[in-house]
Design a protein around this motif. Structure first.
Motif, PDB file in Angstrom:
ATOM      1  N   PRO A 336       9.227   5.919   2.276  1.00 14.92           N
ATOM      2  CA  PRO A 336       8.276   6.672   1.459  1.00 14.92           C
ATOM      3  C   PRO A 336       6.831   6.246   1.730  1.00 14.92           C
ATOM      4  O   PRO A 336       6.555   5.074   2.008  1.00 14.92           O
ATOM      5  N   VAL A 337       5.929   7.196   1.649  1.00  3.84           N
ATOM      6  CA  VAL A 337       4.486   6.961   1.740  1.00  3.84           C
ATOM      7  C   VAL A 337       3.861   7.517   0.473  1.00  3.84           C
ATOM      8  O   VAL A 337       3.976   8.720   0.191  1.00  3.84           O
ATOM      9  N   THR A 338       3.214   6.669  -0.309  1.00  2.00           N
ATOM     10  CA  THR A 338       2.593   7.129  -1.548  1.00  2.00           C
ATOM     11  C   THR A 338       1.195   7.672  -1.273  1.00  2.00           C
ATOM     12  O   THR A 338       0.579   7.385  -0.240  1.00  2.00           O
ATOM     13  N   VAL A 339       0.711   8.469  -2.207  1.00  2.72           N
ATOM     14  CA  VAL A 339      -0.658   8.978  -2.120  1.00  2.72           C
ATOM     15  C   VAL A 339      -1.644   7.813  -2.086  1.00  2.72           C
ATOM     16  O   VAL A 339      -2.624   7.821  -1.337  1.00  2.72           O
ATOM     17  N   GLU A 340      -1.369   6.785  -2.892  1.00  6.80           N
ATOM     18  CA  GLU A 340      -2.241   5.607  -2.922  1.00  6.80           C
ATOM     19  C   GLU A 340      -2.306   4.939  -1.554  1.00  6.80           C
ATOM     20  O   GLU A 340      -3.388   4.564  -1.087  1.00  6.80           O
ATOM     21  N   GLU A 341      -1.157   4.789  -0.884  1.00  9.65           N
ATOM     22  CA  GLU A 341      -1.151   4.170   0.444  1.00  9.65           C
ATOM     23  C   GLU A 341      -1.946   5.005   1.437  1.00  9.65           C
ATOM     24  O   GLU A 341      -2.694   4.460   2.267  1.00  9.65           O
TER      25      GLU A 341
END
Length: 422
Positions: A336-341
């Motif tokens: 997963p890739v978060t918006v924050e990352e």
């Protein structure tokens, strides 16, 4: 909302009943239609095929199409290749009321050896079968359908584009054609294949596109049908896509799945027409033999995991395999890739490339991501497709993998993924 740690377990739990139901309904391959039984009704042409100079995607069609019909009482009828044209459909057909339809997208290429070629067709056939089973449409033998498609391509061989970067788009699709209202398994299924010679999917060609990051609309939820290519996953994305184009001049929407009230923790899903890839620069320190410490670049190529909400793209799978086999300089991760990352990596200069993948676009570099606040995350490495190397001299991933895929698809590199049909 659903924490990342629970995704795998929830997805497996939700999909198990669907898989069991599909397996119970699935009919024997021995009862499928057979390619050897295909009848062909040729269209009479008065002139030779002449393709237009510009081929808009999905608007030009060949002379013929494939059709086979199934009923629960009599099974499959004789498969046919017939002249392309309108079809009759009962006003109460399931597909018109409940969206009981699934489809595939694949391509045929004119190889450098003069032979027409398909790219990993068995994967498209298997995915169409899974989608049909999810909707409880009639089962079929995937190998037989592949042979039928090859026969259709041979019939309309004159339509196969010869220009570089052009191809024949193949659209197999299946729908519930039972003329009866009520949400239930359709007693009649229709399977069809149409062909469309195409140029680039995006009007910009292979130049980088702009994407809108949508943290409000959700493409698919865990436990749904996001991993299947069914019509219901696509029609609801038209409104967000039109809004993104009108308000932000973006070609596509990149969706994020919320994980709670904080929008920064939403995880990137996929675009309406593409799986997503992100290239990060991960600096790490290494101790030398003399005790010193040096800082090294490490490049990570990340694509969101197949958690049940994301379509298992054929091009996506091909890119992951090719990177693992041929690019030891990068780490390939399905996570997963978060918006924050994403925001943080861009702010720190560690987001090197973003690109999408799919049968229609193959590999499409992204030059800018527009946030819901209107902020633009620009990506220098993705400004043009010709950017085959990054500012650091590292071979760019998008340009490299696109060229390699096309070498395989057009037969410039011999590979088992490229399957001649003549």
């Amino acid at each position: 909302m659903i924490p990342l740690s629970r995704w795998a377990g929830l997805t497996a739990t939700c999909l198990a009943p669907c898989a069991a139901a599909a397996a119970a309904y699935s009919t024997s391959a021995l009862r499928s239609f057979q390619a050897k039984d295909v009848t062909i009704k040729q269209k009479q042409r008065s002139t030779a095929v002449e393709l237009p100079e510009e081929l808009p995607f999905g608007k030009v069609f060949t002379d013929h199409m494939f059709m086979a019909k199934h009923s629960t009482s009599s099974g499959w009828d004789t498969p046919r290749i017939i002249p392309f044209g309108p079809i009759e459909l009962h006003p109460a057909a399931q597909v018109l009321h409940y969206g009981t339809t699934c489809f595939e997208g694949m391509k045929a290429y004119l190889g450098v050896d003069g032979r027409g070629r398909l790219f990993r067709p068995e994967m498209n056939m298997a995915r169409l079968q899974r989608s049909a089973q999810r909707l409880m449409l009639a089962d079929f033998d995937t190998k037989e359908l592949q042979q039928c498609i090859m026969e259709l391509l041979r019939v309309d061989r004159a339509w196969l584009p010869t220009r570089p970067g052009h191809s024949m788009y193949i659209r197999p699709f299946m729908f519930g054609s039972d003329g009866a209202l009520g949400v239930h398994r359709s007693n009649q299924s229709t399977l069809m294949v149409i062909l469309s010679p195409v140029g680039p999917y995006f009007k910009s060609g292979v130049d980088a596109v702009r994407l809108y990051l949508d943290i409000v609309n959700v493409r698919a939820w865990p436990g749904g049908a996001g991993q299947h290519k069914v019509g219901g996953n696509y029609a609801p994305t038209v409104q967000p896509q039109m809004s993104a184009m009108q308000q932000h001049n973006c070609s596509q929407v990149m969706y994020a799945l919320p994980q709670g009230p904080d929008p920064s923790q939403a995880v990137i899903s996929e675009c309406g027409a593409m799986n997503m890839f992100f290239v990060f620069n991960r600096l790490h320190q290494t101790r030398t033999s003399t005790g010193g410490i040096i800082t090294c670049d490490e490049y990570e190529v990340v694509t969101p995991p197949l958690d049940g909400t994301i379509l298992p793209g054929v091009t996506r799978d091909s890119i992951v395999q090719l990177l693992k086999e041929r690019r030891p300089d990068v780490l390939v991760s399905e996570r997963p890739v978060t918006v924050e990352e994403l925001y943080s990596a861009h702010q720190q200069g560690k987001l090197l490339e973003v690109f999408g993948s799919g049968t229609a676009c193959v590999v499409q570099p992204v030059g800018c991501i527009v946030t819901s606040e209107g902020k633009e995350l620009r990506l220098a490495a993705g400004e043009t497709e010709s950017s085959s190397r990054s500012d650091s001299g590292r071979p760019g991933v998008a340009g490299w993998v696109r060229q390699l895929l096309q070498d395989i698809q057009y037969g410039r590199e011999e590979h088992p993924w490229s399957v001649p049909f003549e």
